[in-house]
Design a protein around this motif. Structure first.
Motif, PDB file in Angstrom:
ATOM      1  N   ALA A  30       0.839  -1.202   0.000  1.00  0.00           N
ATOM      2  CA  ALA A  30       0.000   0.000   0.000  1.00  0.00           C
ATOM      3  C   ALA A  30       0.870   1.247   0.000  1.00  0.00           C
ATOM      4  O   ALA A  30       0.589   2.231  -0.699  1.00  0.00           O
ATOM      5  N   GLY A  31       1.962   1.209   0.763  1.00  0.00           N
ATOM      6  CA  GLY A  31       2.891   2.328   0.776  1.00  0.00           C
ATOM      7  C   GLY A  31       3.564   2.535  -0.570  1.00  0.00           C
ATOM      8  O   GLY A  31       3.728   3.663  -1.045  1.00  0.00           O
ATOM      9  N   LEU A  32       3.942   1.440  -1.219  1.00  0.00           N
ATOM     10  CA  LEU A  32       4.554   1.532  -2.548  1.00  0.00           C
ATOM     11  C   LEU A  32       3.573   2.078  -3.573  1.00  0.00           C
ATOM     12  O   LEU A  32       3.935   2.881  -4.443  1.00  0.00           O
ATOM     13  N   SER A  33       2.321   1.652  -3.493  1.00  0.00           N
ATOM     14  CA  SER A  33       1.312   2.138  -4.437  1.00  0.00           C
ATOM     15  C   SER A  33       1.040   3.621  -4.250  1.00  0.00           C
ATOM     16  O   SER A  33       0.748   4.333  -5.212  1.00  0.00           O
ATOM     17  N   ALA A  34       1.146   4.095  -3.015  1.00  0.00           N
ATOM     18  CA  ALA A  34       0.999   5.533  -2.772  1.00  0.00           C
ATOM     19  C   ALA A  34       2.134   6.294  -3.462  1.00  0.00           C
ATOM     20  O   ALA A  34       1.905   7.338  -4.089  1.00  0.00           O
ATOM     21  N   GLN A  35       3.349   5.766  -3.380  1.00  0.00           N
ATOM     22  CA  GLN A  35       4.464   6.407  -4.072  1.00  0.00           C
ATOM     23  C   GLN A  35       4.279   6.381  -5.596  1.00  0.00           C
ATOM     24  O   GLN A  35       4.688   7.297  -6.303  1.00  0.00           O
ATOM     25  N   ALA A  36       3.672   5.324  -6.102  1.00  0.00           N
ATOM     26  CA  ALA A  36       3.489   5.164  -7.549  1.00  0.00           C
ATOM     27  C   ALA A  36       2.456   6.128  -8.122  1.00  0.00           C
ATOM     28  O   ALA A  36       2.265   6.170  -9.341  1.00  0.00           O
ATOM     29  N   LEU A  37       1.788   6.903  -7.266  1.00  0.00           N
ATOM     30  CA  LEU A  37       0.812   7.881  -7.762  1.00  0.00           C
ATOM     31  C   LEU A  37       1.480   9.022  -8.526  1.00  0.00           C
ATOM     32  O   LEU A  37       0.810   9.754  -9.249  1.00  0.00           O
ATOM     33  N   GLY A  38       2.779   9.177  -8.377  1.00  0.00           N
ATOM     34  CA  GLY A  38       3.480  10.238  -9.108  1.00  0.00           C
ATOM     35  C   GLY A  38       4.668  10.756  -8.331  1.00  0.00           C
ATOM     36  O   GLY A  38       4.876  10.405  -7.160  1.00  0.00           O
ATOM     37  N   ARG A  39       5.469  11.605  -8.967  1.00  0.00           N
ATOM     38  CA  ARG A  39       6.702  12.090  -8.348  1.00  0.00           C
ATOM     39  C   ARG A  39       6.503  12.801  -7.017  1.00  0.00           C
ATOM     40  O   ARG A  39       7.286  12.603  -6.087  1.00  0.00           O
TER      41      ARG A  39
END
Length: 530
Positions: free
Chosen positions: A375-384
């Motif tokens: 979930a933390g990684l997917s939050a980062q994957a939302l954009g720079r």
């Protein structure tokens, strides 16, 4: 001039020369962006320490103590290793041989009145299909060195990847919510009246947070061994249930026939499929540090077996326990749900049974770890802007969100589980199909693109536009809507299968996406070149 200023001068000179040779490109900005991206890939801890100014020393100490700094940045080939390649099997075994998997099998009788033989057949068939979907995604981790939501950008573009990241955040938080509720329920049922359910939920949540906060290495260490204890407990439960008396035909008088039976099979099958493919959007997250030279067949088989063996083993246990006819067992389930049923099953062993039940309640930590971490990684994957915040902090945010959700929804576990897993199967089905078609049709050797340009994973202008992937995903949603059969909505096609409908949501979602994506992607590549 010192070495750092000299290096900076060289980069600026190179950028200026590139701008002269290619006046249509802002080469200076592009080279600077590439330089920053490469530096972050090589040493993400240094990037965060420098970025956060006065908080930098705190982050530096945190990273030095073992907390993983790397988030969605690609793992360079020279930082990967073959060490612990068997984690693909052991990790998924630990993640799924847990308390949380048992209620999925329970649903076969609780909601769909299937006999045990029919429940087992559905678990095997739909489970095998779901295992193939997830194991394929796992093979892309070593090939690219990237997390799953970043890989999605190569088929659906930067914006499409953001959409999938939102869906995945909701998916992982949903999984986590069911984990903490069931773990809390089971802890509360050990000595009724002594431990409030809310406290049990918080205990499970905090226990899950610790390894996720630290990161990749501790996650793998924990999951490498957790399966040993939980597998033994599951064998104990099988034995105690057998002693109490399984009744293979217990549901026979209640089981539907004809079209209604077909509807029950399809609907329960969709839930089983979702229990496997729920891991597809995170499957590459846990082997992106394996070298690209590792055999894809090996990764596929280890992942498939790590999913299929424990999930089928434990879901069948849940279905079998529901066939016990001794009055105390149905009564325990009616009053305490799955936790009550398990407490009754272990009750002949007295204090030792309560000890095992405590371990079983805490086993959901192994299941909840990948939910929280990814979930933390997917939050980062939302954009720079999101990736600029350290992964560990997003992990804290995810923990807070699902713990609150678990406290609020603690009295509605079975409803949340059945609805959530069915819906989960819809989007993961078309997601995997789109990624697979991109991989095997367009990125294969001899295909239109001939492989992955791994340097552009965070470059909006060089990734695919994503129009084909997004539109195919929308078609997948349309397929799910017309085929789904939920308590709150039954689609026009799903309605034709039995009195209460049969869920064809994930099948039609996958089919609609599979048909529309290839021609649209071909057109996208033809006119954009990417």
């Amino acid at each position: 001039m010192d070495r750092s200023s000299s290096s900076s001068h060289d980069k600026e000179k190179f950028a200026d020369e590139a701008a002269v040779q290619h006046p249509d490109l802002d080469a200076h900005v592009h080279v600077a962006d590439v330089s920053k991206a490469k530096a972050k890939e090589e040493r993400p801890e240094a990037y965060y320490v420098e970025r956060f100014g006065r908080f930098g020393p705190f982050l530096e100490k945190m990273f030095a103590s073992g907390v993983e700094a790397r988030g969605v940045e690609r793992v360079p080939e020279d930082q990967r290793t073959m060490k612990n390649a068997w984690n693909n099997l052991l990790m998924w075994w630990s993640v799924n041989c847990v308390l949380t998997t048992i209620p999925i099998g329970v649903l076969a009788q609780e909601f769909y009145t299937l006999t045990l033989p029919h429940a087992i057949a559905v678990i095997f068939c739909f489970g095998a299909l779901g295992g193939v979907f997830t194991a394929f995604i796992a093979t892309l981790g070593p090939k690219t060195g990237m997390r799953t939501m970043i890989i999605a950008r190569y088929s659906s573009g930067y914006v499409g990847g953001m959409i999938y990241s939102v869906l995945n955040i909701l998916t992982q938080l949903g999984f986590s919510t069911t984990c903490v509720i069931l773990g809390g329920q089971t802890l509360a049922s050990i000595n009724p009246g002594t431990l409030p359910l809310v406290v049990g939920i918080i205990i499970v949540g905090v226990s899950s947070l610790i390894p996720c906060f630290v990161g990749y290495n501790l996650v793998h260490v924990y999951e490498r061994y957790a399966w040993l204890v939980t597998t033994l407990i599951m064998l104990f439960l099988y034995g105690l249930g057998g002693k109490a008396g399984y009744s293979v035909g217990a549901q026979k008088p209640l089981e539907d026939k004809g079209r209604n039976l077909a509807g029950d099979v399809l609907s329960f099958g969709g839930i089983v499929f979702g229990s496997f493919t729920g891991w597809a959007p995170v499957a590459a997250d846990y082997n992106c540090r394996l070298p690209s030279s590792i055999s894809s067949t090996r990764v596929f088989l280890l992942t498939f077996l790590g999913l299929f063996i424990p999930i089928t083993f434990v879901e069948i246990l849940g279905a079998a326990l529901m066939t016990i006819q001794s009055p105390a067992y149905p009564a325990a389930f009616a009053s305490g749900g799955t936790g009550g049923l398990l407490a009754q099953t272990l009750s002949p062993w007295g204090g030792f049974g309560k000890f095992l039940l405590t371990l079983l309640a805490l086993s959901v930590v192994a299941n909840n770890i990948p939910n929280t971490y990814s979930a933390g990684l997917s939050a980062q994957a939302l954009g720079r802007p999101f990736a600029a915040i350290p992964r560990a902090l997003w992990t804290l945010a995810a923990f807070a969100a699902y713990t609150v959700a678990g406290v609020v929804g603690r009295e509605h576990f079975s409803t949340i589980l059945s609805n959530f897993l069915a819906i989960l199967g819809y989007w993961t089905a078309f997601f995997v199909v789109i990624v697979a078609e991109e991989h095997y049709i367009f990125r294969r050797k001899g295909g239109l693109l001939g492989g992955y340009d791994l340097d552009v994973y965070d470059d909006f202008g060089r990734l695919p536009m994503g129009l084909a992937g997004i539109f195919a995903g929308c078609c997948g949603v349309a397929g799910a809507v017309v085929g789904m059969a939920e308590v709150w909505y039954v689609g026009p096609i799903g309605r034709k299968i039995g009195e209460f409908g049969g869920d064809l949501g994930f099948e039609l979602a996958a089919a609609f996406a599979a048909i529309t994506f290839p021609p649209l992607r071909w057109l996208e590549i033809k006119y954009t070149g990417r």
